[in-house]
Design an enzyme around this catalytic site. Sequence first.
Site, PDB file in Angstrom:
ATOM      1  N   ARG A  77      -0.888  -9.230  13.475  1.00 38.57           N
ATOM      2  CA  ARG A  77      -1.254  -8.177  11.977  1.00 38.57           C
ATOM      3  C   ARG A  77      -1.789  -8.990  10.787  1.00 38.57           C
ATOM      4  O   ARG A  77      -2.905  -8.611  10.540  1.00 38.57           O
ATOM      5  CB  ARG A  77       0.070  -7.426  11.522  1.00 38.57           C
TER       6      ARG A  77
ATOM      7  N   ARG B  37      11.328  -1.313  11.506  1.00 41.10           N
ATOM      8  CA  ARG B  37      10.308  -1.496  12.427  1.00 41.10           C
ATOM      9  C   ARG B  37       9.610  -2.109  12.924  1.00 41.10           C
ATOM     10  O   ARG B  37      10.307  -3.560  13.189  1.00 41.10           O
ATOM     11  CB  ARG B  37       8.844  -1.174  11.517  1.00 41.10           C
TER      12      ARG B  37
ATOM     13  N   LYS C  60       0.924  -1.390   0.582  1.00 39.70           N
ATOM     14  CA  LYS C  60       0.212   0.242  -0.057  1.00 39.70           C
ATOM     15  C   LYS C  60       1.188   1.080   0.023  1.00 39.70           C
ATOM     16  O   LYS C  60       0.557   2.212  -0.839  1.00 39.70           O
ATOM     17  CB  LYS C  60      -1.374  -0.118   0.975  1.00 39.70           C
TER      18      LYS C  60
ATOM     19  N   ARG D 151      -9.945   0.844   9.061  1.00 40.47           N
ATOM     20  CA  ARG D 151      -9.248  -0.977   9.075  1.00 40.47           C
ATOM     21  C   ARG D 151     -10.359  -1.869   9.511  1.00 40.47           C
ATOM     22  O   ARG D 151     -10.109  -2.757  10.085  1.00 40.47           O
ATOM     23  CB  ARG D 151      -7.944  -0.398   9.496  1.00 40.47           C
TER      24      ARG D 151
ATOM     25  N   ARG E 283      11.677  -5.211   5.068  1.00 40.72           N
ATOM     26  CA  ARG E 283      12.504  -3.948   4.917  1.00 40.72           C
ATOM     27  C   ARG E 283      12.808  -3.080   5.451  1.00 40.72           C
ATOM     28  O   ARG E 283      12.888  -4.038   7.219  1.00 40.72           O
ATOM     29  CB  ARG E 283      10.045  -4.008   5.037  1.00 40.72           C
TER      30      ARG E 283
HETATM   31  P1  AP5 Z   1       4.798  -1.016   1.691  1.00 37.60           P
HETATM   32  O1  AP5 Z   1       4.490  -0.617   0.561  1.00 37.60           O
HETATM   33  O2  AP5 Z   1       5.272  -0.975   2.942  1.00 37.60           O
HETATM   34  O3  AP5 Z   1       3.523  -2.688   2.405  1.00 37.60           O
HETATM   35  P2  AP5 Z   1       2.549  -1.681   3.006  1.00 37.60           P
HETATM   36  O4  AP5 Z   1       0.692  -2.489   2.660  1.00 37.60           O
HETATM   37  O5  AP5 Z   1       1.891  -0.208   3.223  1.00 37.60           O
HETATM   38  O6  AP5 Z   1       2.930  -2.939   4.427  1.00 37.60           O
HETATM   39  P3  AP5 Z   1       2.649  -2.169   6.466  1.00 37.60           P
HETATM   40  O7  AP5 Z   1       3.293  -2.778   6.992  1.00 37.60           O
HETATM   41  O8  AP5 Z   1       2.664  -0.625   5.870  1.00 37.60           O
HETATM   42  O9  AP5 Z   1       1.011  -1.963   6.635  1.00 37.60           O
HETATM   43  P4  AP5 Z   1       0.703  -2.149   7.523  1.00 37.60           P
HETATM   44  O10 AP5 Z   1      -0.946  -1.180   7.388  1.00 37.60           O
HETATM   45  O11 AP5 Z   1       0.323  -3.038   8.557  1.00 37.60           O
HETATM   46  O12 AP5 Z   1       0.784  -0.705   8.744  1.00 37.60           O
HETATM   47  P5  AP5 Z   1       0.836   0.527   9.019  1.00 37.60           P
HETATM   48  O13 AP5 Z   1       1.785   1.497   9.169  1.00 37.60           O
HETATM   49  O14 AP5 Z   1      -0.961   0.790   8.411  1.00 37.60           O
HETATM   50  O15 AP5 Z   1       6.129  -3.199   1.461  1.00 37.60           O
HETATM   51  C1  AP5 Z   1       6.280  -3.671   2.637  1.00 37.60           C
HETATM   52  C2  AP5 Z   1       7.997  -3.976   2.321  1.00 37.60           C
HETATM   53  O16 AP5 Z   1       7.568  -4.602   1.273  1.00 37.60           O
HETATM   54  C3  AP5 Z   1       8.433  -2.816   1.609  1.00 37.60           C
HETATM   55  O17 AP5 Z   1      10.229  -3.246   2.746  1.00 37.60           O
HETATM   56  C4  AP5 Z   1       8.858  -2.766   0.111  1.00 37.60           C
HETATM   57  O18 AP5 Z   1       9.958  -2.162   0.063  1.00 37.60           O
HETATM   58  C5  AP5 Z   1       8.234  -4.364   0.105  1.00 37.60           C
HETATM   59  N1  AP5 Z   1       7.710  -4.626  -1.694  1.00 37.60           N
HETATM   60  C6  AP5 Z   1       6.224  -3.941  -2.321  1.00 37.60           C
HETATM   61  N2  AP5 Z   1       6.079  -3.920  -3.445  1.00 37.60           N
HETATM   62  C7  AP5 Z   1       7.040  -4.583  -3.597  1.00 37.60           C
HETATM   63  C8  AP5 Z   1       7.103  -5.474  -4.520  1.00 37.60           C
HETATM   64  N3  AP5 Z   1       5.680  -5.607  -5.739  1.00 37.60           N
HETATM   65  N4  AP5 Z   1       7.403  -6.252  -4.773  1.00 37.60           N
HETATM   66  C9  AP5 Z   1       8.931  -6.837  -3.235  1.00 37.60           C
HETATM   67  N5  AP5 Z   1       8.669  -6.458  -2.720  1.00 37.60           N
HETATM   68  C10 AP5 Z   1       8.260  -5.104  -2.132  1.00 37.60           C
HETATM   69  O19 AP5 Z   1      -0.228  -0.085  10.825  1.00 37.60           O
HETATM   70  C11 AP5 Z   1       0.842  -0.230  11.496  1.00 37.60           C
HETATM   71  C12 AP5 Z   1      -0.162  -0.582  13.027  1.00 37.60           C
HETATM   72  O20 AP5 Z   1      -0.417   1.420  12.816  1.00 37.60           O
HETATM   73  C13 AP5 Z   1      -0.979  -1.214  13.052  1.00 37.60           C
HETATM   74  O21 AP5 Z   1      -1.041  -2.715  13.134  1.00 37.60           O
HETATM   75  C14 AP5 Z   1      -2.087  -0.741  14.142  1.00 37.60           C
HETATM   76  O22 AP5 Z   1      -1.573  -0.756  15.939  1.00 37.60           O
HETATM   77  C15 AP5 Z   1      -2.261   1.557  13.775  1.00 37.60           C
HETATM   78  N6  AP5 Z   1      -2.916   1.741  13.229  1.00 37.60           N
HETATM   79  C16 AP5 Z   1      -2.638   2.515  11.614  1.00 37.60           C
HETATM   80  N7  AP5 Z   1      -3.600   2.438  10.627  1.00 37.60           N
HETATM   81  C17 AP5 Z   1      -4.892   1.891  11.798  1.00 37.60           C
HETATM   82  C18 AP5 Z   1      -6.290   2.002  11.874  1.00 37.60           C
HETATM   83  N8  AP5 Z   1      -7.384   2.984  10.633  1.00 37.60           N
HETATM   84  N9  AP5 Z   1      -7.566   1.909  12.622  1.00 37.60           N
HETATM   85  C19 AP5 Z   1      -6.595   0.922  13.979  1.00 37.60           C
HETATM   86  N10 AP5 Z   1      -5.383   0.744  13.711  1.00 37.60           N
HETATM   87  C20 AP5 Z   1      -4.012   1.401  12.849  1.00 37.60           C
END
Ligand code: AP5
Length: 221
Positions: free
Chosen positions: A178, A167, A24, A99, A134
């Site tokens: 997660r 992270r 994402k 979410r 990552r």
């Molecule tokens: P990346 O692009 O970072 O993936 P992502 O889907 O953004 O993953 P996240 O871990 O950031 O998502 P998340 O939803 O768990 O975390 P968030 O920060 O929102 O890619 C991942 C890796 O893969 C990178 O190294 C990239 O280079 C690599 N990659 C990408 N594309 C690739 C490809 N095609 N091929 C190979 N490699 C590739 O949330 C974190 C925490 O915050 C949650 O657990 C929760 O506690 C809290 N939180 C956030 N939002 C909310 C909400 N709305 N409600 C409640 N709690 C929330």
Amino acid sequence: MDTETHQSGGTLRLVLLGPPGSGKGTQAKLLVDRFKIPQVSTGDMLRAAARAGTALGQEAKRSMDRGVLVPDATIVGLVRERLGEPDCSCGYILDGFPRTVAQAEALEKLGTPLDHVLSLEVPEDELVVRLAGRRTCRSCGAMYHVQFSPSRGDAVCDACGAPTYQRDDDREETVRRRLQVYTTETEPLVSFYQERGLLRRVPGTGTVAEIAQRVARALGV
Ligand code: AP5
């Protein structure tokens, strides 16, 4: 890429849905460059609050480190405020929000209809590999992967020279948690948005460029 505007009145309001590690954030950054609208990442907002040491940030960090969601009311308040800022007037890319069904309902109540919801689909084994490898720049937020897209220097950002870090919530045990939370809390949004005719499924495996092309096709650009 050239700046583009969306057909519906020049705005584009988009949700990127998908499990942790589905890409994402990676795809959102490409869309920011293309459409010149902001990425609204609730994860980034919470991590910034945690770094700043605010009460909200400290509370959020406890949830994030355990791999569970921050309470809906906290997140909805944060997002409502952010979407009211001037740079969101032409649209936004929501990354990590909504979410839960309650968050999606709260978003509907804001009265700014979405144009598209893209669901990035990646098998679980690949998600674990992506998250374990990552690395993120502490200063500019640029993202790397130790295997798929490593930085040139050792643990140093190519763009700004600051150190990169792993992270806290990317440890394997927390990643598994997660992924479970995604299945129970967030996956129901696939049918929520399907029923509203907004959902487009995008296969999320392949190179970043290949997926960007699929995203563009799903958006009809
Ligand atoms: P990346 O692009 O970072 O993936 P992502 O889907 O953004 O993953 P996240 O871990 O950031 O998502 P998340 O939803 O768990 O975390 P968030 O920060 O929102 O890619 C991942 C890796 O893969 C990178 O190294 C990239 O280079 C690599 N990659 C990408 N594309 C690739 C490809 N095609 N091929 C190979 N490699 C590739 O949330 C974190 C925490 O915050 C949650 O657990 C929760 O506690 C809290 N939180 C956030 N939002 C909310 C909400 N709305 N409600 C409640 N709690 C929330």
